[in-house]
Design an enzyme around this catalytic site. Structure first.
Site, PDB file in Angstrom:
ATOM      1  N   PRO A 166       2.133  53.466  82.221  1.00  0.00           N
ATOM      2  CA  PRO A 166       3.250  53.178  81.313  1.00  0.00           C
ATOM      3  C   PRO A 166       3.041  51.815  80.683  1.00  0.00           C
ATOM      4  O   PRO A 166       2.755  50.842  81.382  1.00  0.00           O
ATOM      5  CB  PRO A 166       4.475  53.166  82.246  1.00  0.00           C
ATOM      6  CG  PRO A 166       3.945  52.932  83.622  1.00  0.00           C
ATOM      7  CD  PRO A 166       2.541  53.434  83.630  1.00  0.00           C
TER       8      PRO A 166
ATOM      9  N   GLN B  48       9.364  56.926  83.204  1.00  0.00           N
ATOM     10  CA  GLN B  48       9.493  55.735  84.041  1.00  0.00           C
ATOM     11  C   GLN B  48      10.827  55.065  83.769  1.00  0.00           C
ATOM     12  O   GLN B  48      11.203  54.835  82.620  1.00  0.00           O
ATOM     13  CB  GLN B  48       8.379  54.721  83.815  1.00  0.00           C
ATOM     14  CG  GLN B  48       8.502  53.643  84.909  1.00  0.00           C
ATOM     15  CD  GLN B  48       7.613  52.440  84.730  1.00  0.00           C
ATOM     16  OE1 GLN B  48       7.673  51.779  83.695  1.00  0.00           O
ATOM     17  NE2 GLN B  48       6.796  52.159  85.723  1.00  0.00           N
TER      18      GLN B  48
ATOM     19  N   CYS C 297       7.170  45.251  87.349  1.00  0.00           N
ATOM     20  CA  CYS C 297       7.182  44.369  86.176  1.00  0.00           C
ATOM     21  C   CYS C 297       7.748  42.994  86.555  1.00  0.00           C
ATOM     22  O   CYS C 297       8.844  42.899  87.112  1.00  0.00           O
ATOM     23  CB  CYS C 297       8.037  44.994  85.070  1.00  0.00           C
ATOM     24  SG  CYS C 297       8.151  43.906  83.642  1.00  0.00           S
TER      25      CYS C 297
ATOM     26  N   HIS D   6      -0.469  48.824  91.670  1.00  0.00           N
ATOM     27  CA  HIS D   6      -1.205  47.882  90.826  1.00  0.00           C
ATOM     28  C   HIS D   6      -1.748  46.827  91.791  1.00  0.00           C
ATOM     29  O   HIS D   6      -0.977  46.110  92.431  1.00  0.00           O
ATOM     30  CB  HIS D   6      -0.237  47.293  89.788  1.00  0.00           C
ATOM     31  CG  HIS D   6      -0.869  46.343  88.831  1.00  0.00           C
ATOM     32  ND1 HIS D   6      -0.161  45.719  87.832  1.00  0.00           N
ATOM     33  CD2 HIS D   6      -2.138  45.886  88.709  1.00  0.00           C
ATOM     34  CE1 HIS D   6      -0.972  44.933  87.134  1.00  0.00           C
ATOM     35  NE2 HIS D   6      -2.164  45.010  87.648  1.00  0.00           N
TER      36      HIS D   6
ATOM     37  N   ASN E  40      -4.320  51.241  90.536  1.00  0.00           N
ATOM     38  CA  ASN E  40      -4.204  50.775  89.142  1.00  0.00           C
ATOM     39  C   ASN E  40      -4.621  49.308  89.065  1.00  0.00           C
ATOM     40  O   ASN E  40      -4.430  48.552  90.003  1.00  0.00           O
ATOM     41  CB  ASN E  40      -2.746  50.955  88.671  1.00  0.00           C
ATOM     42  CG  ASN E  40      -2.434  50.228  87.368  1.00  0.00           C
ATOM     43  OD1 ASN E  40      -1.624  49.307  87.343  1.00  0.00           O
ATOM     44  ND2 ASN E  40      -3.086  50.614  86.285  1.00  0.00           N
ATOM     45  N   GLY E  41      -5.174  48.966  87.894  1.00  0.00           N
ATOM     46  CA  GLY E  41      -5.513  47.570  87.614  1.00  0.00           C
ATOM     47  C   GLY E  41      -6.986  47.371  87.323  1.00  0.00           C
ATOM     48  O   GLY E  41      -7.831  47.579  88.200  1.00  0.00           O
TER      49      GLY E  41
ATOM     50  N   GLY F 234      -4.646  51.612  82.192  1.00  0.00           N
ATOM     51  CA  GLY F 234      -3.731  51.146  81.163  1.00  0.00           C
ATOM     52  C   GLY F 234      -4.437  50.651  79.915  1.00  0.00           C
ATOM     53  O   GLY F 234      -4.788  51.433  79.018  1.00  0.00           O
ATOM     54  N   ARG F 235      -4.689  49.343  79.888  1.00  0.00           N
ATOM     55  CA  ARG F 235      -5.159  48.721  78.658  1.00  0.00           C
ATOM     56  C   ARG F 235      -6.435  49.315  78.107  1.00  0.00           C
ATOM     57  O   ARG F 235      -6.575  49.465  76.893  1.00  0.00           O
ATOM     58  CB  ARG F 235      -5.328  47.212  78.880  1.00  0.00           C
ATOM     59  CG  ARG F 235      -4.012  46.473  78.980  1.00  0.00           C
ATOM     60  CD  ARG F 235      -4.198  45.111  79.584  1.00  0.00           C
ATOM     61  NE  ARG F 235      -4.549  45.192  81.004  1.00  0.00           N
ATOM     62  CZ  ARG F 235      -4.831  44.153  81.764  1.00  0.00           C
ATOM     63  NH1 ARG F 235      -4.828  42.941  81.243  1.00  0.00           N
ATOM     64  NH2 ARG F 235      -5.123  44.325  83.045  1.00  0.00           N
TER      65      ARG F 235
HETATM   66  C1  LIG Z   1       1.545  46.030  76.820  1.00  0.00           C
HETATM   67  C2  LIG Z   1       1.822  46.409  78.259  1.00  0.00           C
HETATM   68  C3  LIG Z   1       3.057  46.959  78.589  1.00  0.00           C
HETATM   69  C4  LIG Z   1       3.324  47.349  79.907  1.00  0.00           C
HETATM   70  N1  LIG Z   1       4.517  47.973  80.178  1.00  0.00           N
HETATM   71  C5  LIG Z   1       4.721  48.495  81.429  1.00  0.00           C
HETATM   72  C6  LIG Z   1       5.865  49.289  81.717  1.00  0.00           C
HETATM   73  O1  LIG Z   1       6.708  49.590  80.855  1.00  0.00           O
HETATM   74  N2  LIG Z   1       6.005  49.737  82.997  1.00  0.00           N
HETATM   75  C7  LIG Z   1       5.084  49.466  83.989  1.00  0.00           C
HETATM   76  O2  LIG Z   1       5.243  49.902  85.131  1.00  0.00           O
HETATM   77  N3  LIG Z   1       4.001  48.719  83.715  1.00  0.00           N
HETATM   78  C8  LIG Z   1       3.784  48.250  82.477  1.00  0.00           C
HETATM   79  N4  LIG Z   1       2.624  47.568  82.213  1.00  0.00           N
HETATM   80  C9  LIG Z   1       1.607  47.429  83.264  1.00  0.00           C
HETATM   81  C10 LIG Z   1       0.635  48.618  83.223  1.00  0.00           C
HETATM   82  O3  LIG Z   1       1.298  49.825  83.503  1.00  0.00           O
HETATM   83  C11 LIG Z   1      -0.515  48.422  84.250  1.00  0.00           C
HETATM   84  O4  LIG Z   1       0.041  48.354  85.543  1.00  0.00           O
HETATM   85  C12 LIG Z   1      -1.319  47.162  83.979  1.00  0.00           C
HETATM   86  O5  LIG Z   1      -1.635  47.031  82.616  1.00  0.00           O
HETATM   87  C13 LIG Z   1      -2.610  47.146  84.803  1.00  0.00           C
HETATM   88  O6  LIG Z   1      -3.438  48.230  84.450  1.00  0.00           O
HETATM   89  P1  LIG Z   1      -4.727  48.019  83.475  1.00  0.00           P
HETATM   90  O7  LIG Z   1      -5.500  46.850  84.038  1.00  0.00           O
HETATM   91  O8  LIG Z   1      -5.463  49.319  83.540  1.00  0.00           O
HETATM   92  O9  LIG Z   1      -4.186  47.700  82.104  1.00  0.00           O
HETATM   93  C14 LIG Z   1       2.343  47.153  80.921  1.00  0.00           C
HETATM   94  C15 LIG Z   1       1.118  46.579  80.574  1.00  0.00           C
HETATM   95  C16 LIG Z   1       0.841  46.227  79.266  1.00  0.00           C
HETATM   96  C17 LIG Z   1      -0.515  45.657  78.920  1.00  0.00           C
END
Ligand SMILES: Cc1cc2nc3c(=O)[nH]c(=O)nc-3n(C[C@H](O)[C@H](O)[C@H](O)COP(=O)(O)O)c2cc1C
Length: 251
Positions: free
Chosen positions: A15, A68, A98, A169, A209-210, A231-232
């Site tokens: 998300p 979510q 968050c 995460h 995740n992460g 995610g990203r």
């Molecule tokens: C722009 C952005 C918005 C995010 N919004 C949410 C969110 O609404 N809910 C949530 O649980 N995590 C949110 N996250 C965290 C991601 O879900 C994820 O846990 C985090 O980016 C680590 O994963 P990654 O390294 O693959 O990006 C957000 C991350 C980013 C970059």
């Protein structure tokens, strides 16, 4: 039949607020038939009192899809879980990860890691109000707390309340001192903590995740966990999902 068996969380897209809206999710679905998708976080009050069509509607093509939610009022969370079920979502996920100040002020997100009993009550209320899986997305710790014992006992409370699936995460939440953006890269990831949670709790579904992007990284995590959430790297390179779907069986 185990309701969790209908959907696969082997690979999921995280998300992401202001990113994984319905248009992005529809687009991602063109890349992958099986990946599990998550909405951006929706606050309980918005889901209950807001323009539901605008905030919660989605295209059937997006499924399997989880809603979510952010909140800590058990009655509201239970109501949103039922709304999610009625609208055909495949899962309701509570945000416990968050770190933003605004989210803390409203008592949701990562600050709830300090309140395991409250979280358990919320999860229990959600589980009782719907028949779709209730899952939690959290961090491995917060501020000065990065202890396996704390995390494991937090997870046990949520398990006893009725959740079976946990997205971890692998980086602790910093509730002060870092911006939410900084806290996506600092402090260091600790994948071993997540692997240990799975090892000690083989009956729970543990999604890591992460910092994950490549197929070989995913395959390695899948040796230790039930699924990987990305995610990203998918937001920045959606086409990578094509290769991920091809290389990694969704079973
Ligand atoms: C722009 C952005 C918005 C995010 N919004 C949410 C969110 O609404 N809910 C949530 O649980 N995590 C949110 N996250 C965290 C991601 O879900 C994820 O846990 C985090 O980016 C680590 O994963 P990654 O390294 O693959 O990006 C957000 C991350 C980013 C970059």
């Amino acid at each position: 039949m185990d309701i969790n068996s209908k959907i696969s969380r082997r690979i999921s897209v995280a998300p992401m607020m202001d990113c994984t809206d319905r248009h992005d999710r529809f687009f991602l679905r063109l890349m992958s038939k099986n990946v599990m998708l998550y909405t951006e976080m929706v606050a309980t009050k918005s889901a209950i009192h807001g323009d539901r069509k605008k905030i919660l509607s989605y295209s059937p093509e997006e499924k399997p899809l989880a809603l979510q939610v952010g909140g800590s009022n058990k009655e509201e969370l239970a109501e949103v879980a039922k709304i999610a079920e009625d609208m055909g979502y495949d899962e309701i996920n509570i945000n416990l990860g968050c770190p933003s100040k605004k989210v803390q002020k409203n008592m949701f997100g990562a600050c709830l890691m300090k309140e395991p009993d409250l979280v358990a009550e919320c999860i229990n209320a959600m589980v009782k109000s719907c028949n779709i899986p209730v899952t939690a997305k959290t961090r491995i710790g917060f501020d000065d707390v990065e202890s396996f014992e704390y995390l494991n006992s937090f997870i046990h409370k949520m398990r006893d309340a009725g959740a079976k699936t946990f997205i971890l995460h692998a980086r602790k939440a910093m509730l002060t001192g870092l911006s939410p953006k900084q806290n996506l890269n600092i402090p260091k990831l600790n994948y071993n903590m997540v692997y240990e949670v799975k090892k000690q709790n083989p009956d729970l579904e543990i999604i890591i995740n992460g910092g994950i992007s490549k197929v070989d990284e995913i395959n390695n995590h899948l040796k230790h966990c039930d699924g990987a959430m990305i995610g990203r790297s998918i937001y920045q390179n959606p086409y990578s999902l094509v290769e991920i779907e091809r290389e990694i069986s969704s079973g």
